[in-house]
Design an enzyme around this catalytic site. Structure first.
Site, PDB file in Angstrom:
ATOM      1  CG  HIS A 192       0.882   6.489  -6.231  1.00 54.95           C
ATOM      2  ND1 HIS A 192       2.033   7.114  -6.628  1.00 54.95           N
ATOM      3  CD2 HIS A 192       1.229   5.221  -5.889  1.00 54.95           C
ATOM      4  CE1 HIS A 192       3.051   6.263  -6.535  1.00 54.95           C
ATOM      5  NE2 HIS A 192       2.580   5.103  -6.101  1.00 54.95           N
ATOM      6  CE  LYS A 247      10.367  -0.225  -3.673  1.00 58.81           C
ATOM      7  NZ  LYS A 247       9.019   0.163  -4.107  1.00 58.81           N
ATOM      8  NE  ARG A 258       1.615  -0.615 -10.628  1.00 56.85           N
ATOM      9  CZ  ARG A 258       2.711  -0.170 -10.072  1.00 56.85           C
ATOM     10  NH1 ARG A 258       3.302   0.895 -10.567  1.00 56.85           N
ATOM     11  NH2 ARG A 258       3.247  -0.753  -9.034  1.00 56.85           N
ATOM     12  CB  SER A 268       7.353   6.229  -8.398  1.00 56.46           C
ATOM     13  OG  SER A 268       6.153   6.402  -7.716  1.00 56.46           O
TER      14      SER A 268
HETATM   15  P1  ADP Z   1       5.391   0.188  -2.971  1.00 55.86           P
HETATM   16  O1  ADP Z   1       6.865   0.378  -2.844  1.00 55.86           O
HETATM   17  O2  ADP Z   1       4.712  -0.162  -1.664  1.00 55.86           O
HETATM   18  O3  ADP Z   1       4.938  -0.688  -4.106  1.00 55.86           O
HETATM   19  P2  ADP Z   1       4.456   2.416  -4.558  1.00 55.86           P
HETATM   20  O4  ADP Z   1       4.566   3.857  -4.227  1.00 55.86           O
HETATM   21  O5  ADP Z   1       5.201   1.931  -5.750  1.00 55.86           O
HETATM   22  O6  ADP Z   1       4.876   1.655  -3.248  1.00 55.86           O
HETATM   23  O7  ADP Z   1       2.925   2.018  -4.726  1.00 55.86           O
HETATM   24  C1  ADP Z   1       1.993   2.232  -3.691  1.00 55.86           C
HETATM   25  C2  ADP Z   1       0.683   1.582  -4.069  1.00 55.86           C
HETATM   26  O8  ADP Z   1       0.127   2.221  -5.223  1.00 55.86           O
HETATM   27  C3  ADP Z   1       0.824   0.106  -4.443  1.00 55.86           C
HETATM   28  O9  ADP Z   1      -0.334  -0.581  -3.994  1.00 55.86           O
HETATM   29  C4  ADP Z   1       0.859   0.124  -5.937  1.00 55.86           C
HETATM   30  O10 ADP Z   1       0.408  -1.085  -6.506  1.00 55.86           O
HETATM   31  C5  ADP Z   1      -0.098   1.262  -6.229  1.00 55.86           C
HETATM   32  N1  ADP Z   1       0.159   1.880  -7.529  1.00 55.86           N
HETATM   33  C6  ADP Z   1       1.297   2.467  -7.975  1.00 55.86           C
HETATM   34  N2  ADP Z   1       1.155   2.900  -9.239  1.00 55.86           N
HETATM   35  C7  ADP Z   1      -0.117   2.571  -9.609  1.00 55.86           C
HETATM   36  C8  ADP Z   1      -0.883   2.709 -10.818  1.00 55.86           C
HETATM   37  N3  ADP Z   1      -0.362   3.268 -11.914  1.00 55.86           N
HETATM   38  N4  ADP Z   1      -2.153   2.249 -10.831  1.00 55.86           N
HETATM   39  C9  ADP Z   1      -2.666   1.660  -9.730  1.00 55.86           C
HETATM   40  N5  ADP Z   1      -2.008   1.482  -8.572  1.00 55.86           N
HETATM   41  C10 ADP Z   1      -0.757   1.922  -8.509  1.00 55.86           C
END
Ligand code: ADP
Length: 159
Positions: free
Chosen positions: A18, A42, A91, A129
């Site tokens: 993130h 979630k 990703r 996460s």
């Molecule tokens: P959501 O539930 O909206 O997917 P996340 O917290 O999982 O929320 O992710 C928020 C944003 O960060 C999303 O756009 C996700 O693709 C991006 N993201 C999460 N992990 C990574 C990573 N390792 N590399 C790049 N982007 C990421």
């Protein structure tokens, strides 16, 4: 005109993946608001308040980044902030399918706000996460995946 982008997500908890997206977004836009969306479907480990605190601690070195939360629809929220863009990280191929659906829906709702996709830094391709929580649950080392402050918060949750 100030170029404002929203970086939405669950951030349960924030990871280096993130933070990489947030840092790169903050170089392109004048202001980035990282918004914790309270997704009811979630089952989060951290409360919204805790997720905000962690995000604030991890982005305190970025002067043009602020942290917020919302339980509105993303596009309604972005509109209310007068944002020009939404930033999402990509990703694997699995992200692509989901993001295509959401983006096409968002465009129908409000065509003036553009969604920007940023490809993950290779080293974070498999970082999420959920993976971090899974590993931390077994008290394994997550220091390559999250900043110290998050590592400590995870340790408190799983103690
Ligand atoms: P959501 O539930 O909206 O997917 P996340 O917290 O999982 O929320 O992710 C928020 C944003 O960060 C999303 O756009 C996700 O693709 C991006 N993201 C999460 N992990 C990574 C990573 N390792 N590399 C790049 N982007 C990421």
């Amino acid at each position: 005109m100030t170029r404002l982008a929203i970086c939405p997500g669950s951030f349960d908890p924030v990871t280096y993946g993130h933070l990489d997206i947030i840092q790169r977004g903050a170089k392109i836009f004048d202001h980035v608001i990282v918004t914790v969306f309270n997704n009811q479907s979630k089952d989060p480990l951290f409360t919204v308040k805790e997720r905000i605190e962690l995000l604030k601690a991890c982005t305190s070195d970025l002067p043009n980044v602020t942290v917020d939360s919302s339980s509105s629809l993303l596009m309604d929220y972005a509109k209310s902030k007068n944002a020009q863009a939404v930033i999402r990280g990509l990703r694997a191929v699995s992200d692509f399918e989901y993001e295509m659906q959401i983006t096409s829906m968002n465009r129908q709702l409000y065509a003036d706000i553009e969604t920007f996709f940023m490809m993950t830094n290779n080293q974070y391709s498999f970082l999420s996460s959920s993976i971090v929580k899974e590993v931390a649950k077994y008290r394994a080392n997550v220091s390559d995946m999250v900043p110290n402050v998050v590592e400590e918060a995870l340790a408190r949750k799983f103690k």
